[in-house]
Design an enzyme around this catalytic site. Sequence first.
Site, PDB file in Angstrom:
ATOM      1  N   CYS A   1       1.149  -1.300  -0.471  1.00  9.84           N
ATOM      2  CA  CYS A   1      -0.152   0.256  -0.197  1.00  9.84           C
ATOM      3  C   CYS A   1       0.891   1.440  -0.127  1.00  9.84           C
ATOM      4  O   CYS A   1       1.815   1.031   0.603  1.00  9.84           O
ATOM      5  CB  CYS A   1      -1.431  -0.020   1.623  1.00  9.84           C
ATOM      6  SG  CYS A   1      -2.055   1.719   1.360  1.00  9.84           S
TER       7      CYS A   1
ATOM      8  N   CYS B   1      -0.966   3.847  -6.939  1.00 13.33           N
ATOM      9  CA  CYS B   1      -1.337   3.429  -5.482  1.00 13.33           C
ATOM     10  C   CYS B   1      -1.725   1.671  -5.969  1.00 13.33           C
ATOM     11  O   CYS B   1      -2.739   1.719  -6.935  1.00 13.33           O
ATOM     12  CB  CYS B   1      -3.605   4.026  -5.638  1.00 13.33           C
ATOM     13  SG  CYS B   1      -4.556   3.260  -4.090  1.00 13.33           S
TER      14      CYS B   1
HETATM   15  N1  DGL Z   1      -3.798   0.032  -1.725  1.00 14.20           N
HETATM   16  C1  DGL Z   1      -3.733   2.014  -1.130  1.00 14.20           C
HETATM   17  C2  DGL Z   1      -2.392   2.400  -1.988  1.00 14.20           C
HETATM   18  O1  DGL Z   1      -1.698   2.097  -2.614  1.00 14.20           O
HETATM   19  C3  DGL Z   1      -4.969   2.727  -0.554  1.00 14.20           C
HETATM   20  C4  DGL Z   1      -5.811   2.199  -0.729  1.00 14.20           C
HETATM   21  C5  DGL Z   1      -6.567   3.304   0.564  1.00 14.20           C
HETATM   22  O2  DGL Z   1      -6.645   4.556   0.580  1.00 14.20           O
HETATM   23  O3  DGL Z   1      -7.419   2.661   1.617  1.00 14.20           O
HETATM   24  O4  DGL Z   1      -2.036   3.588  -1.683  1.00 14.20           O
END
Ligand code: DGL
Length: 260
Positions: A70, A181
Amino acid sequence: MKIGIFDSGIGGLTVLHQAMITLPQEEYLYYADTDHVPYGIRPKEEILEFVDNALRFMLGKGVKAVIIACNTATSAAIKTLRSRYSLPILGMEPAVKPAVAREEEGKRVMVAATPLTLREEKLRNLLHQVDKHHTVDLLPLPELVRFAEREEFTSQAVENYLRGELAPFHLEDYSALVLGCTHFNYFKDTFSRLFPSSTELIDGSCGTVNHLKDILKTQNLLEENTGCVEYYFSGRKAESREQLAYFERLHNRLEEMLRF
Ligand code: DGL
């Protein structure tokens, strides 16, 4: 011993999916913090607390290494986590470096991510190092995380949202779109339809997984197991047929997205 892969929700499955291709005999624990998703619009301190709790949970399950799959959680927490725990902790950052390295004369690079990732020091430092000619533009797309969590990948609402956010930009100018993301990988088909065919979609999953492989090798931690995965929703194990079918559907979607 398992490899822990963490995300606020389903975005990190893109990294798990790649890890299962590159290291098919390892065992995995996937932790989706679905009680608190989305992270990208929350304060940094709160995210650090959530990720720290998840990490302690995974350590309790005996993981040998963790990927914070993430970008948002990495920006908010990785420095502190590495100072607290001794196991290998890998993170994600928008793959700006390879995108800029491929820079074509007169072309630009767009980095799409959550608002937190885009405003944090980690990305600012990276841009300072690599965006020498100021060709990088930043685009927050927080709604895309919500669409993904609802398994809404191809609706008219998704298309309208993206068209609206991209409207101020002249898309012909972009040689690359960096998916900063992990949730955004579910929308590669729509992105590739909206951008010209010459715009490359770049994400960091492969790079992170290759890095993991190197670290495990160097530390003698590579194993040959059955390749199974356990899934958790904020610490609660996914066990029902319905829950496992949900993850299977998401893996199928990601398999399709590998074409783009
Ligand atoms: N999957 C997360 C990222 O790569 C973010 C998602 C969220 O905002 O929870 O930034």
